[in-house]
Design an enzyme around this catalytic site. Structure first.
Site, mmCIF file in Angstrom:
data_model
loop_
_atom_site.group_PDB
_atom_site.id
_atom_site.type_symbol
_atom_site.label_atom_id
_atom_site.label_comp_id
_atom_site.label_asym_id
_atom_site.label_seq_id
_atom_site.Cartn_x
_atom_site.Cartn_y
_atom_site.Cartn_z
ATOM 1 N N LYS A 1 0.603 9.734 4.034
ATOM 2 C CA LYS A 1 1.487 8.720 3.465
ATOM 3 C C LYS A 1 2.576 9.381 2.626
ATOM 4 O O LYS A 1 2.371 10.462 2.086
ATOM 5 C CB LYS A 1 0.687 7.799 2.528
ATOM 6 C CG LYS A 1 -0.263 6.848 3.207
ATOM 7 C CD LYS A 1 -0.960 5.987 2.164
ATOM 8 C CE LYS A 1 -1.895 4.972 2.820
ATOM 9 N NZ LYS A 1 -1.200 4.004 3.670
ATOM 10 N N ARG B 1 -9.538 0.083 10.062
ATOM 11 C CA ARG B 1 -10.059 -0.582 11.251
ATOM 12 C C ARG B 1 -11.114 0.272 11.951
ATOM 13 O O ARG B 1 -11.988 -0.253 12.633
ATOM 14 C CB ARG B 1 -8.888 -0.948 12.179
ATOM 15 C CG ARG B 1 -8.098 0.228 12.657
ATOM 16 C CD ARG B 1 -6.755 -0.191 13.264
ATOM 17 N NE ARG B 1 -5.776 -0.590 12.244
ATOM 18 C CZ ARG B 1 -4.528 -0.950 12.512
ATOM 19 N NH1 ARG B 1 -4.095 -0.999 13.762
ATOM 20 N NH2 ARG B 1 -3.699 -1.296 11.543
HETATM 21 N N1 BES Z 1 -4.783 1.013 3.060
HETATM 22 C C1 BES Z 1 -3.640 0.916 3.906
HETATM 23 C C2 BES Z 1 -2.947 -0.434 3.806
HETATM 24 C C3 BES Z 1 -2.297 -0.758 2.479
HETATM 25 C C4 BES Z 1 -1.093 -0.171 2.149
HETATM 26 C C5 BES Z 1 -2.869 -1.664 1.623
HETATM 27 C C6 BES Z 1 -0.494 -0.483 0.947
HETATM 28 C C7 BES Z 1 -2.271 -1.987 0.423
HETATM 29 C C8 BES Z 1 -1.071 -1.395 0.080
HETATM 30 C C9 BES Z 1 -4.041 1.111 5.363
HETATM 31 O O1 BES Z 1 -5.078 1.981 5.581
HETATM 32 C C10 BES Z 1 -2.846 1.630 6.076
HETATM 33 O O2 BES Z 1 -2.467 2.732 5.789
HETATM 34 N N2 BES Z 1 -2.282 0.828 6.967
HETATM 35 C C11 BES Z 1 -1.136 1.211 7.713
HETATM 36 C C12 BES Z 1 -1.418 0.880 9.161
HETATM 37 C C13 BES Z 1 -0.452 1.496 10.116
HETATM 38 C C14 BES Z 1 -0.594 3.003 10.104
HETATM 39 C C15 BES Z 1 -0.720 0.947 11.498
HETATM 40 C C16 BES Z 1 0.052 0.424 7.185
HETATM 41 O O3 BES Z 1 -0.128 -0.741 6.792
HETATM 42 O O4 BES Z 1 1.130 0.984 7.128
HETATM 43 MN MN MN Z 2 -4.383 3.988 5.769
#
Ligand code: BES
Ligand code: MN
Ligand code: ZN
Length: 501
Positions: free
Chosen positions: A282, A356
């Site tokens: 990230k 997921r």
């Molecule tokens: N934990 C994150 C989602 C999230 C991000 C929750 C910010 C709360 C605040 C999750 O694991 C994630 O990284 N999701 C990605 C999915 C994508 C890679 C398909 C997202 O939402 O960008």
């Molecule tokens: Mn994630």
């Protein structure tokens, strides 16, 4: 804290603070007029001065004149037709939070006409106000600081004033509100705690403590057993960290036992103790929030305790896959193919779509343990927060009657959800070149696709609650501190209790 019920008039209450909900514009014709008279005209003066507009959650502290309370706290509840369970719950929290930093040992809250505007009447209002006050007293800084300036007051007594009510029934409602509020606060602390404090092992130990306190069965599955069982998706996420993963399984009631509605309900919560994204790392901005990516796990662990306190022995399964998602030489790489517990070959195209993966195996495992009905709760996507913001949780489910049953529990809990469709036509977009499916497709419809992915790993009725936008607040609100807020805990509790005998 002692909970007391007064079935007499608000001017009979002795307390440091007497809180008065104001519905719509203040109207001094009814009991509010009498309170105003006894307070020497203070309420009318506050209204004339502009401190008491009736705007929701706007709260004015004033002198109490001849009343036996020390001070008055008049708080706007908003227009009558917009009052809901959610607002009554938030009103309780806003009252408590408005008193932050003040010396208050006893707080009395008059119900006014609130009960006329919510289903369930006076008992429901008492329960929700108490739950709100308990949650309003939550101070996240108290986790790591020995003393916190301007924390909400630790009350010795909370008094609910419901003229003409049934004191015994209202006492039970108040107690129920207290226990649900305490459960939400437990979930918040587990979620808010830092990643150098709460690893998967520490989360599992917290679950074991809760099991011991409440007579629950507990099974903590370590990587070796997870591998023997075939939890390939779960292990793929956990392998990048020095802190090994744990599949946490809590149960109340007997193995496979059906509840009063003929269900063996399983609640499954995402327990990513830190989500760096893994190799699909990230950006740095706000990455620190990803310590709260274990909020779903915290929620189901707290919810099974709350259910055990309110209705011991109610059949319920709580499963929390706990991992740390980290980059490193042992991490899963984009393009790695792993075998899920249900046998599907999954192409991990993005290691940041980790929730997921661990939930998929946890859902399959819940079914192997006899679950007939499933609900999962997870900070699964950022997309849900872009779509629905911080006050409405995105919800998916199939078949529709099960979705509707979960939403009925959400209504009782005073929590807001909005249904996201599971669009079958998008399934081909999750096809993989090599496996059965990939964990992250193109960005279009990514919220829908997160639900479609999870759907592949269960066969029983299932609902998915995406609290990615609602699980924690980035700034303080009148009714909640910043950080984890306990969202969905009460929904899960109401859902399980619907099957209590
Ligand atoms: N934990 C994150 C989602 C999230 C991000 C929750 C910010 C709360 C605040 C999750 O694991 C994630 O990284 N999701 C990605 C999915 C994508 C890679 C398909 C997202 O939402 O960008
Ligand atoms: Mn994630
Ligand atoms: Zn995540």
């Amino acid at each position: 804290m002692q909970l007391s019920i007064i079935t007499g008039q608000p001017w009979q209450a002795t307390a440091d603070v007497l809180a008065l909900p104001i519905i719509g514009k203040p109207d001094f014709d009814g009991p509010l007029g009498e309170l105003n008279r006894r307070a020497g005209g203070e309420l009318a003066a506050l209204a004339a001065f502009g401190e008491l507009s009736g705007e929701r959650y706007q709260a004015a502290l004033g002198a109490a004149g001849d009343l036996s309370a020390g001070r008055l706290l008049a708080i706007g509840a908003g227009e009558a037709e917009t009052i809901s369970r959610e607002i009554v719950h938030h009103l309780g929290a806003a009252i408590e939070r408005r008193l932050a930093g003040r010396t208050v040992h006893s707080l009395a809250i008059w119900l006014g006409d609130l009960a006329e505007h919510v289903e369930g009447g006076v008992a429901t209002v008492v329960e929700l106000l108490v739950r709100g006050v308990i949650e309003g007293s939550y101070e996240p800084k108290a986790i790591y600081l020995a003393s916190v300036e301007s924390a909400p007051p630790a009350l010795d007594e909370l008094i609910l004033i419901a003229p003409g009510g049934d004191a015994a029934a209202l006492g039970r409602a108040a107690e129920r509100g207290r226990i649900i509020g305490e459960g939400a606060n437990l979930a918040r602390t587990l979620a808010n705690r830092a990643s150098n404090d709460v690893s998967p092992i520490v989360l599992a130990e917290a679950a074991q403590d809760i099991a011991a306190r409440n007579g629950l069965s507990v099974d903590v599955i370590e990587p070796k057993r997870a591998a023997e069982l075939g939890m390939g998706m779960f292990l793929a996420v956990g392998r990048g960290s020095d802190n090994p993963p744990r599949m946490i399984v809590l149960r109340s009631g007997g193995a496979g036992e059906l509840d009063g509605l003929g269900r063996h309900l399983a609640i499954v919560g995402k327990g990513v103790c830190f989500d760096s994204g893994g190799i699909s790392i990230k950006p740095a901005d706000r990455m620190e929030e990803m310590k709260m990516d274990k909020t779903g796990a915290a929620t189901v662990i707290a919810a099974i305790e709350t259910v055990a306190r309110l209705a011991p022995g109610t059949p319920l399964l709580a499963i929390a896959p706990a991992v740390e998602n980290m980059p490193g030489p042992h991490s899963t790489r984009p393009g790695d193919i792993v075998r899920a517990l249900n046998g599907k070959q999954v192409d991990i195209t993005n290691t940041d779509a980790e929730g997921r993966l661990i939930l998929g195996d946890a859902l399959t495992y819940a079914e192997q343990l006899g679950a007939t009905h499933l609900v999962d709760v997870a900070t699964l996507t950022g997309a849900v927060s872009r779509a629905l913001g911080h006050l409405v949780t995105g919800a998916f489910g199939t078949p529709q009657p099960w979705y509707d049953a979960v939403m009925a529990a959400g209504d009782l809990a005073g929590e807001r959800y909005w249904q996201i469709p599971l669009v079958d036509d998008y399934v081909p977009e999750m096809d993989s070149w090599y496996g059965d499916l990939q964990n992250s497709g193109s960005a279009e419809g990514s919220l829908v696709k997160s639900g479609l992915f999870l759907r592949e790993f269960r066969t029983k009725p299932w609902v998915h609650l995406d609290i990615g936008g609602t699980g924690y607040f980035r700034k303080p609100l009148p009714f909640a501190a910043r950080g984890s807020n306990g969202v969905s805990h009460a929904t899960l509790v109401e859902l399980a209790l619907a099957g209590a005998r």
